[in-house]
Structure formats: structure tokens, C-alpha cells
Design a protein around this motif. Structure first.
Motif, mmCIF file in Angstrom:
data_model
loop_
_atom_site.group_PDB
_atom_site.id
_atom_site.type_symbol
_atom_site.label_atom_id
_atom_site.label_comp_id
_atom_site.label_asym_id
_atom_site.label_seq_id
_atom_site.Cartn_x
_atom_site.Cartn_y
_atom_site.Cartn_z
ATOM 1 N N ALA A 141 -15.444 27.477 -34.685
ATOM 2 C CA ALA A 141 -14.391 26.807 -35.454
ATOM 3 C C ALA A 141 -13.979 25.513 -34.761
ATOM 4 C CB ALA A 141 -13.188 27.730 -35.602
ATOM 5 N N ALA A 142 -13.734 24.480 -35.557
ATOM 6 C CA ALA A 142 -13.340 23.177 -35.024
ATOM 7 C C ALA A 142 -11.828 23.050 -34.993
ATOM 8 C CB ALA A 142 -13.937 22.061 -35.867
ATOM 9 N N ASN A 143 -11.307 22.543 -33.891
ATOM 10 C CA ASN A 143 -9.865 22.344 -33.748
ATOM 11 C C ASN A 143 -9.620 20.895 -33.322
ATOM 12 O OD1 ASN A 143 -7.106 22.701 -33.424
ATOM 13 N ND2 ASN A 143 -7.317 23.509 -31.347
ATOM 14 N N PRO A 144 -9.410 19.999 -34.291
ATOM 15 C CA PRO A 144 -9.214 18.581 -33.940
ATOM 16 C C PRO A 144 -7.846 18.325 -33.327
ATOM 17 C CG PRO A 144 -8.945 18.899 -36.286
ATOM 18 C CD PRO A 144 -9.379 20.237 -35.731
ATOM 19 N N ARG A 145 -7.767 17.291 -32.498
ATOM 20 C CA ARG A 145 -6.501 16.901 -31.888
ATOM 21 C C ARG A 145 -6.509 15.395 -31.659
ATOM 22 N NH1 ARG A 145 -7.337 19.419 -25.742
ATOM 23 N NH2 ARG A 145 -9.181 18.187 -25.236
ATOM 24 N N GLN A 146 -5.336 14.821 -31.590
ATOM 25 C CA GLN A 146 -5.187 13.380 -31.385
ATOM 26 C C GLN A 146 -4.638 13.117 -29.983
ATOM 27 O OE1 GLN A 146 -5.180 10.259 -33.251
ATOM 28 N NE2 GLN A 146 -6.628 11.188 -34.665
ATOM 29 N N ILE A 147 -5.398 12.345 -29.202
ATOM 30 C CA ILE A 147 -4.985 11.972 -27.849
ATOM 31 C C ILE A 147 -4.619 10.488 -27.839
ATOM 32 C CG2 ILE A 147 -5.603 11.943 -25.407
ATOM 33 C CD1 ILE A 147 -5.644 14.725 -26.615
ATOM 34 N N GLU A 148 -3.441 10.175 -27.301
ATOM 35 C CA GLU A 148 -3.036 8.775 -27.185
ATOM 36 C C GLU A 148 -3.582 8.191 -25.897
ATOM 37 O OE1 GLU A 148 0.980 6.042 -27.709
ATOM 38 O OE2 GLU A 148 1.172 8.065 -26.886
ATOM 39 N N ARG A 149 -4.162 6.984 -25.993
ATOM 40 C CA ARG A 149 -4.720 6.312 -24.818
ATOM 41 C C ARG A 149 -4.283 4.845 -24.792
ATOM 42 N NH1 ARG A 149 -11.074 7.131 -24.203
ATOM 43 N NH2 ARG A 149 -11.040 5.391 -25.669
ATOM 44 N N VAL A 150 -4.129 4.328 -23.599
ATOM 45 C CA VAL A 150 -4.013 2.882 -23.424
ATOM 46 C C VAL A 150 -5.435 2.336 -23.494
ATOM 47 C CG1 VAL A 150 -3.134 1.022 -21.986
ATOM 48 C CG2 VAL A 150 -2.062 3.271 -21.891
ATOM 49 N N PRO A 151 -5.724 1.376 -24.377
ATOM 50 C CA PRO A 151 -7.117 0.999 -24.630
ATOM 51 C C PRO A 151 -7.760 0.189 -23.515
ATOM 52 C CG PRO A 151 -5.655 -0.431 -25.849
ATOM 53 C CD PRO A 151 -4.780 0.613 -25.214
ATOM 54 N N ALA A 152 -9.075 0.184 -23.536
ATOM 55 C CA ALA A 152 -9.839 -0.667 -22.625
ATOM 56 C C ALA A 152 -9.406 -2.117 -22.803
ATOM 57 C CB ALA A 152 -11.337 -0.524 -22.903
ATOM 58 N N GLY A 153 -9.305 -2.851 -21.708
ATOM 59 C CA GLY A 153 -8.856 -4.243 -21.748
ATOM 60 C C GLY A 153 -7.410 -4.422 -21.357
ATOM 61 N N ALA A 154 -6.643 -3.323 -21.327
ATOM 62 C CA ALA A 154 -5.255 -3.416 -20.871
ATOM 63 C C ALA A 154 -5.221 -3.773 -19.391
ATOM 64 C CB ALA A 154 -4.532 -2.101 -21.119
ATOM 65 N N LYS A 155 -4.260 -4.615 -19.015
ATOM 66 C CA LYS A 155 -4.142 -5.058 -17.632
ATOM 67 C C LYS A 155 -2.776 -4.655 -17.081
ATOM 68 C CE LYS A 155 -7.155 -9.096 -18.309
ATOM 69 N NZ LYS A 155 -8.252 -8.630 -17.433
ATOM 70 N N PHE A 156 -2.773 -4.191 -15.848
ATOM 71 C CA PHE A 156 -1.539 -3.761 -15.193
ATOM 72 C C PHE A 156 -1.377 -4.492 -13.862
ATOM 73 C CE2 PHE A 156 -2.692 -0.328 -18.007
ATOM 74 C CZ PHE A 156 -1.480 0.130 -18.503
ATOM 75 N N ARG A 157 -0.127 -4.829 -13.543
ATOM 76 C CA ARG A 157 0.159 -5.497 -12.275
ATOM 77 C C ARG A 157 0.137 -4.478 -11.133
ATOM 78 N NH1 ARG A 157 3.580 -7.948 -15.932
ATOM 79 N NH2 ARG A 157 5.302 -6.543 -15.450
ATOM 80 N N LEU A 158 -0.647 -4.753 -10.127
ATOM 81 C CA LEU A 158 -0.781 -3.873 -8.964
ATOM 82 C C LEU A 158 0.061 -4.421 -7.822
ATOM 83 C CD1 LEU A 158 -2.313 -1.443 -7.626
ATOM 84 C CD2 LEU A 158 -4.060 -3.100 -6.954
ATOM 85 N N ASN A 159 0.902 -3.572 -7.233
ATOM 86 C CA ASN A 159 1.749 -3.995 -6.122
ATOM 87 C C ASN A 159 1.888 -2.853 -5.124
ATOM 88 O OD1 ASN A 159 4.440 -4.286 -4.638
ATOM 89 N ND2 ASN A 159 4.278 -6.295 -5.604
ATOM 90 N N MET A 160 1.458 -3.108 -3.898
ATOM 91 C CA MET A 160 1.547 -2.125 -2.822
ATOM 92 C C MET A 160 2.102 -2.797 -1.574
ATOM 93 S SD MET A 160 -2.135 -0.144 -3.293
ATOM 94 C CE MET A 160 -3.049 -1.690 -3.144
ATOM 95 N N VAL A 161 2.823 -2.041 -0.761
ATOM 96 C CA VAL A 161 3.372 -2.563 0.491
ATOM 97 C C VAL A 161 2.938 -1.642 1.626
ATOM 98 C CG1 VAL A 161 5.459 -3.118 1.797
ATOM 99 C CG2 VAL A 161 5.360 -3.591 -0.670
ATOM 100 N N LEU A 162 2.321 -2.230 2.639
ATOM 101 C CA LEU A 162 1.881 -1.481 3.809
ATOM 102 C C LEU A 162 2.810 -1.795 4.977
ATOM 103 C CD1 LEU A 162 -0.284 0.393 5.027
ATOM 104 C CD2 LEU A 162 -1.590 -1.650 5.630
ATOM 105 N N ASN A 163 3.486 -0.770 5.495
ATOM 106 C CA ASN A 163 4.382 -0.935 6.641
ATOM 107 C C ASN A 163 3.613 -0.733 7.939
ATOM 108 O OD1 ASN A 163 6.949 -1.310 5.259
ATOM 109 N ND2 ASN A 163 6.751 0.813 4.621
#
Length: 240
Positions: A141-163
Motif C-alpha cells: 500500500a502507498a502512503n504519500p506524504r508532503q515534506i517541506e524543504r528549503v530548495p537548492a540554490g538557497a544561500k545562508f550567512r555563515l558566522n563562527m567565532v573561535l576563542n
């Protein structure tokens, strides 16, 4: 010996999705026929983001696997963690009962940087719905579902601090393992369902700034030192 902070080193860049990303949030707005599993969003602007805890946890996990310091243990029962005195603990710290080490690395939440571009192209604000079908192995039996994703091509700002602390004496080792964990992440995945193609990312380190502790506390016109060129080879390797 007293612990003294020598400097803070800020690493900034861009994390770009090569495939759709799912990091789960609440399903408080779930409707019949709608998304079954939503992504985490900033409640102030409704934009998806990457929690610093998710990014840091994945980096640490991959580094420990590569070093062979993981163990089969029950959470909350270990007095001396799997990487208690190892290279991973030096960078990420630990919370064991007997020999605690504070984390040397701060990983900020990654905020969406091309939100307007995504909003113009996506069916859901900033995201997409992906239909998946679970097949019952006994009844077929098939059980479909919808998954939300942030699509390919999305860009996020990366910020890290090393002490960097005076008693450490291992700044080069900390950076080596920081870049190693980022390389491992690039060749693995972030978020859920990575084995099904989700969460592949590319990482571009754009700037590394160093601010010594004596430049704080009211020092006039104090400016951070740009040390990006010092890590040119590691940055290029991460892009490849």
C-alpha cells in the motif's frame, strides 16, 4: 594558572544548498492535504534558517567519526565522553561530569541571504513541498506524504567565532580540525534524509578576522586584523 582569553577569530562566509534541505520545525499550522513535515522558521519574518546547534552538532559528529572516537553509549550515562580529552573536545568542548571543557567554537544561526530571490520562485514562501511515497513492504500500500524543504540554490550567512585561550597552545590544531569538519560536512549532508539526497551543501569562507583581547574594553579605534590570506590554501580546498 589563570585562564586568559588571547583573541577571538571570526570566520564568515556563505553556505549554499546544492539539494533541498529539511531541518524540522513545528507543525502547528498543518492542514489537511497540506505539508506533513515543516521546516524551522524565524517567527519574526517567517524565513527558514539553519540553527547553529544543528550545524555545530553535525560538524562535531563528522569529526568524531573521522577520528574514530565515537562509542556506543546511552545518553546521560557517560562520565568520560567518547572524545573527552581528544581533538574534538578541544574544539567543541564536552559536558562530562569529571573533566568539563568549554567549547572553543561558537556557531551562529545561519540566516537566509537571498530571501527575495526565493520568494519570487517558490510555491510556499521561501520553500518547496516534496511529495514522497512510503510503500508498505507487506501489503504494497502507498502512503504519500508532503515534506517541506528549503530548495537548492538557497544561500545562508555563515558566522563562527573561535576563542583562543592562553593555556591552549594549539591554535593551528583548532583551525585544522575546524576546516576538516567543514570539509566532511561538504561531502556529507546537513539536516534530515541525507541518504535520500537531501542537505548537500557547498561552503565558501569569505573572511577571517582576528581581534585580540587587549583591543576590547574601550580601546579607541581598535580594528580587527584580516588574516584571511593566511588560510588561503584551506579555503580553496574547501571550495573544491
Amino acid at each position: 594558572m589563570a585562564n586568559k582569553l588571547l583573541k577571538k577569530i571570526e570566520v564568515t562566509g556563505t553556505l549554499t544548498l546544492k539539494t533541498g534541505l529539511h531541518i524540522g520545525g513545528t507543525n502547528s499550522s498543518m492542514q489537511i492535504g497540506g505539508i506533513d513535515k515543516g521546516v524551522i522558521r524565524n517567527p519574526l519574518n517567517n524565513q527558514p534558517f539553519i540553527p547553529g546547534s544543528s550545524l555545530k552538532g553535525k560538524m562535531r559528529s563528522l569529526l568524531e567519526v573521522s577520528l574514530g572516537t565515537t562509542k556506543d553509549v546511552n545518553m546521560g550515562t557517560v562520565k568520560n565522553g567518547p572524545a573527552d580529552n581528544g581533538l574534538s573536545a578541544n574544539l567543541f568542548g564536552n559536558a562530562t561530569n569529571e573533566r568539563q571543557k568549554p567549547s572553543r567554537l561558537i556557531v551562529r544561526d545561519c540566516q537566509l541571504s537571498n530571501a527575495e530571490e526565493l520568494l519570487e520562485k517558490t510555491e510556499i514562501p521561501y520553500t518547496e513541498g516534496k511529495t514522497e511515497v512510503v510503500i508498505d513492504r507487506i501489503t504494497s500500500a502507498a502512503n504519500p506524504r508532503q515534506i517541506e524543504r528549503v530548495p537548492a540554490g538557497a544561500k545562508f550567512r555563515l558566522n563562527m567565532v573561535l576563542n583562543i585561550w592562553e593555556q591552549d597552545g594549539n591554535e593551528s590544531e583548532l583551525f585544522e580540525n575546524l576546516f576538516k569538519s567543514l570539509e566532511l560536512l561538504r561531502d556529507d549532508y546537513l539536516g534530515g534524509s541525507g541518504s535520500r539526497g537531501y542537505g548537500q551543501v557547498s561552503i565558501d569562507i569569505e573572511k577571517i578576522l582576528q581581534k585580540k583581547s587587549d583591543s576590547y574594553y574601550g580601546v579607541k579605534d581598535a580594528k580587527p586584523e584580516n588574516i584571511t590570506e593566511k588560510f588561503k590554501d584551506q579555503i580553496e580546498k574547501l571550495k573544491s
